[in-house]
Design a protein around this motif. Structure first.
Motif, PDB file in Angstrom:
ATOM      1  N   VAL A 114      26.488  24.011  44.003  1.00  0.00           N
ATOM      2  CA  VAL A 114      26.969  24.465  42.752  1.00  0.00           C
ATOM      3  C   VAL A 114      28.462  25.173  42.945  1.00  0.00           C
ATOM      4  O   VAL A 114      29.238  24.938  41.948  1.00  0.00           O
ATOM      5  N   ARG A 115      28.606  25.933  43.751  1.00  0.00           N
ATOM      6  CA  ARG A 115      30.201  26.739  43.992  1.00  0.00           C
ATOM      7  C   ARG A 115      31.250  25.456  44.089  1.00  0.00           C
ATOM      8  O   ARG A 115      32.299  25.955  43.513  1.00  0.00           O
ATOM      9  N   VAL A 164      31.120  22.509  43.193  1.00  0.00           N
ATOM     10  CA  VAL A 164      31.248  21.872  41.880  1.00  0.00           C
ATOM     11  C   VAL A 164      31.976  22.603  40.850  1.00  0.00           C
ATOM     12  O   VAL A 164      32.911  21.969  40.303  1.00  0.00           O
ATOM     13  N   CYS A 165      31.756  24.010  40.782  1.00  0.00           N
ATOM     14  CA  CYS A 165      32.539  24.809  39.866  1.00  0.00           C
ATOM     15  C   CYS A 165      33.905  24.811  40.535  1.00  0.00           C
ATOM     16  O   CYS A 165      34.780  24.829  39.589  1.00  0.00           O
ATOM     17  N   MET A 166      34.101  24.920  41.702  1.00  0.00           N
ATOM     18  CA  MET A 166      35.634  24.846  42.257  1.00  0.00           C
ATOM     19  C   MET A 166      36.432  23.663  41.825  1.00  0.00           C
ATOM     20  O   MET A 166      37.530  23.739  41.345  1.00  0.00           O
ATOM     21  N   LEU A 210      35.635  21.438  39.313  1.00  0.00           N
ATOM     22  CA  LEU A 210      35.805  21.240  37.823  1.00  0.00           C
ATOM     23  C   LEU A 210      36.778  22.426  37.286  1.00  0.00           C
ATOM     24  O   LEU A 210      37.700  22.002  36.550  1.00  0.00           O
ATOM     25  N   ALA A 211      36.848  23.574  38.134  1.00  0.00           N
ATOM     26  CA  ALA A 211      38.002  24.553  37.668  1.00  0.00           C
ATOM     27  C   ALA A 211      39.507  24.120  38.095  1.00  0.00           C
ATOM     28  O   ALA A 211      40.313  24.247  37.318  1.00  0.00           O
ATOM     29  N   ARG A 214      41.757  28.692  36.914  1.00  0.00           N
ATOM     30  CA  ARG A 214      41.393  29.604  38.131  1.00  0.00           C
ATOM     31  C   ARG A 214      42.249  30.550  38.292  1.00  0.00           C
ATOM     32  O   ARG A 214      43.417  30.447  38.508  1.00  0.00           O
ATOM     33  N   ASN A 229      40.590  33.954  43.333  1.00  0.00           N
ATOM     34  CA  ASN A 229      39.316  33.189  43.579  1.00  0.00           C
ATOM     35  C   ASN A 229      39.663  31.874  44.138  1.00  0.00           C
ATOM     36  O   ASN A 229      38.742  31.323  45.054  1.00  0.00           O
ATOM     37  N   ASP A 276      37.905  30.658  47.571  1.00  0.00           N
ATOM     38  CA  ASP A 276      36.912  29.406  47.695  1.00  0.00           C
ATOM     39  C   ASP A 276      37.677  28.683  48.872  1.00  0.00           C
ATOM     40  O   ASP A 276      37.097  27.871  49.576  1.00  0.00           O
TER      41      ASP A 276
END
Length: 67
Positions: A4-5, A7-9, A11-12, A18, A22, A26
């Protein structure tokens, strides 16, 4: 790094929302082997979502035009 992290990275990064701290945190923990696969897969999903939405809208309005 969790799925999930990652995927969030990705997408951001697609949308450019972003914070630098952060982003750097990442990048320190990301699996660089899997990252391109996630990016390509998410890009394809977003593209298919857009194409599907356009087809739904166009198919719904094409019969009412009378052509």
């Amino acid at each position: 790094m969790g799925l999930v992290r990652m995927v969030c990275m990705v997408l951001a990064s697609f949308f450019g929302v972003r914070k630098r701290a952060n982003h750097e945190a990442d990048l320190a923990n990301v699996n660089m082997v899997l990252l391109p696969f996630f990016a390509v897969a998410l890009a394809l999903m977003i593209g298919l979502l857009i194409v599907g939405a356009v087809h739904l809208i166009v198919d719904g309005t094409s019969s009412s035009q009378g052509f």
